[in-house]
Motif scaffolding. Structure first.
Motif, short mmCIF file in Angstrom:
data_model
loop_
_atom_site.label_atom_id
_atom_site.label_comp_id
_atom_site.label_asym_id
_atom_site.label_seq_id
_atom_site.Cartn_x
_atom_site.Cartn_y
_atom_site.Cartn_z
N LEU A 257 35.36 -21.83 -41.05
CA LEU A 257 36.36 -21.50 -42.06
C LEU A 257 37.73 -21.29 -41.41
N GLU A 258 37.75 -20.62 -40.26
CA GLU A 258 39.00 -20.45 -39.53
C GLU A 258 39.62 -21.81 -39.19
N ARG A 259 38.80 -22.71 -38.66
CA ARG A 259 39.29 -24.03 -38.25
C ARG A 259 39.82 -24.84 -39.44
N LEU A 260 39.07 -24.86 -40.53
CA LEU A 260 39.47 -25.68 -41.68
C LEU A 260 40.70 -25.12 -42.38
N TYR A 261 40.76 -23.79 -42.50
CA TYR A 261 41.94 -23.17 -43.12
C TYR A 261 43.19 -23.45 -42.29
N GLU A 262 43.10 -23.28 -40.98
CA GLU A 262 44.25 -23.51 -40.12
C GLU A 262 44.63 -24.99 -40.10
N PHE A 273 49.03 -17.17 -43.97
CA PHE A 273 48.25 -16.10 -43.36
C PHE A 273 47.43 -16.65 -42.20
N ARG A 274 47.06 -15.76 -41.29
CA ARG A 274 46.07 -16.10 -40.26
C ARG A 274 44.73 -15.49 -40.66
N HIS A 275 43.68 -16.28 -40.54
CA HIS A 275 42.35 -15.78 -40.89
C HIS A 275 41.36 -16.16 -39.81
#
Length: 425
Positions: A257-262, A273-275
């Motif tokens: 999720l972190e990779r895809l969001y970024e 935002f950073r997640h």
């Protein structure tokens, strides 16, 4: 009522039962689960700047009757929605051109004028460098959670919170903003205006009403040509090998999720935002079962997701991420993640409204969403800062409203493909 107010930096001293009572009728961003999660996070890296999270608590005797989270920040690097200077003076240009490319023809001369005004406002110590922001962190909404009491008591609780926020603004010598108030929050808007706050239009959220019993009922709202287009979107994604599952156990997928969001939002710069992986684990732990993820997989590989939050009649498509690999970047995967799969989930949960957030208004409008206005309310600790900043903020609000209204107009025809993202979905 005899009310007392206190300011605190944590809700640790408030037990779950009284916090549940106060937040029972509030939306998910003022829910006890959400507020508990906020207390466990180091927010600064997530919002890209230093801030102080505080709460106004209102009690009648020992009984808690109202809670309002707010931020104090002077950070110049913080995410632009949480910065007075960046939101009103800096970041709007790129957002405007992305939203309405035709504006590029006239916006350059406006930029020069705004930059000059901004420099003057800074030199005059107007408070442009920061603010007291009544908002629930990591969201685009502000509000006051109030326990079930009669309407007159609600107004008194509102006034107590607003008076406490004014005192904080005076202490900090910063403007005060009550941020992201839903147009339908009539009682709160009335309290804000009655307490001397000035209303400014913020943005159109996108809302899709989902009072139907099956996904086919949603499709039946549209003409035959549009239904075929939407079905083609879903068929193309399926033919590409993508399958969707709904999981409440998304914390274990935090790295994906972190990779895809970024991947999705870094295309547009740093203003998001950073997640990190740890954020998703906290979100699952604290908001479950009101938080889920719709996960798109191609074989065993996670290629997209939509995190959804739900409470009562409302479902929020909170964050979205998708791959640019495996030939899926040009597929209609976006529409499945933001519309079709969340609609199916809303039907299953009995939700009556889906909130899709701002951005890509035309795309969302063509699929049934309606532009829903959100407002912010400004108050200034000195007549000097009000006289200097409020005319500009009011003009900014009027122009923003006019430009956004152009793209929130009724649709003409559907389109397919993968639209540019604009803000978090």
């Amino acid at each position: 009522m005899r009310l007392t107010t206190t300011i605190c930096t944590s809700l640790d001293a408030v037990d779950d039962a009284e916090l549940d009572n106060v937040t029972a009728e509030a939306d998910v961003f003022l829910d006890r689960r959400w507020l508990r999660m906020l207390d466990t996070l180091d927010l600064a890296p997530l919002v890209r700047g230093e801030l102080s999270l505080r709460y106004v608590l209102v009690r009648e005797g020992t009984r808690l009757i109202a809670v309002c989270p707010f931020l104090v920040t002077r950070s110049r690097s913080i995410y632009y929605h949480y910065s007075l200077e960046k939101f009103f003076f800096v970041s709007w240009q790129d957002e405007l051109v992305r939203m309405n490319p035709e504006s590029a023809r006239w916006s350059q001369w406006v930029v020069r004028a705004v930059n000059a005004y901004r420099a003057f406002a800074r030199a005059a110590r107007s408070g442009i460098d920061g603010w007291v922001l009544a908002a629930s962190p990591l969201s685009y909404r502000g509000g006051i959670a109030v326990a079930p009491v009669d309407p007159a008591a609600v107004q008194e609780a509102h006034r107590a919170v607003l008076d406490a926020l004014k005192e904080e603004a005076q202490r900090e010598r910063l403007p005060l903003c009550f941020y992201g108030v839903d147009a339908e929050r009539a009682e709160l808007r009335r309290s804000l205006r009655g307490s001397g706050f000035e209303e400014v239009f913020l943005v159109y959220d996108n809302r899709l009403d989902t009072e139907f019993k099956a996904f086919d009922d949603y499709l039946a709202r549209f003409r035959s040509k549009e239904r075929k287009s939407f079905r083609r979107d879903m068929r193309m994604v399926g033919e590409a090998g993508v399958r969707f599952t709904v999981t409440p156990d998304f914390g274990s997928l935090g790295g994906d999720l972190e990779r895809l969001y970024e991947t999705t939002y870094s295309k547009y710069g740093e203003e998001h935002f950073r997640h990190p992986k740890s954020f998703w684990a906290r979100l699952e732990r604290h908001l479950g079962p009101r938080a889920e993820a719709i996960v798109a997989r191609n074989g065993s590989t996670v290629v997209g997701f939509a995190s959804i939050l739900h409470k009562g009649d409302d479902l929020w498509v909170y964050r979205v991420g998708r791959t640019e690999d495996q030939g899926l970047d040009d597929s209609p995967l976006y529409f499945s993640l933001v519309f079709y799969e969340p609609i199916k989930r809303a039907v299953a949960l009995g939700a009556k409204r889906i909130w899709l957030s701002g951005g890509t208004w035309k795309t969302k409008r063509r699929r049934g969403a309606v532009g829903h206005p959100l407002y912010s309310y400004m108050w200034f600790p000195s007549s000097w800062s009000r006289a200097l900043l409020m005319p500009y903020l009011s003009l900014f609000s009027q122009i923003s409203h006019a430009e956004m209204t152009k793209v929130v107009a009724p649709p003409s025809a559907p389109e397919t493909g993968s639209p540019e993202a604009s803000g978090d979905a």
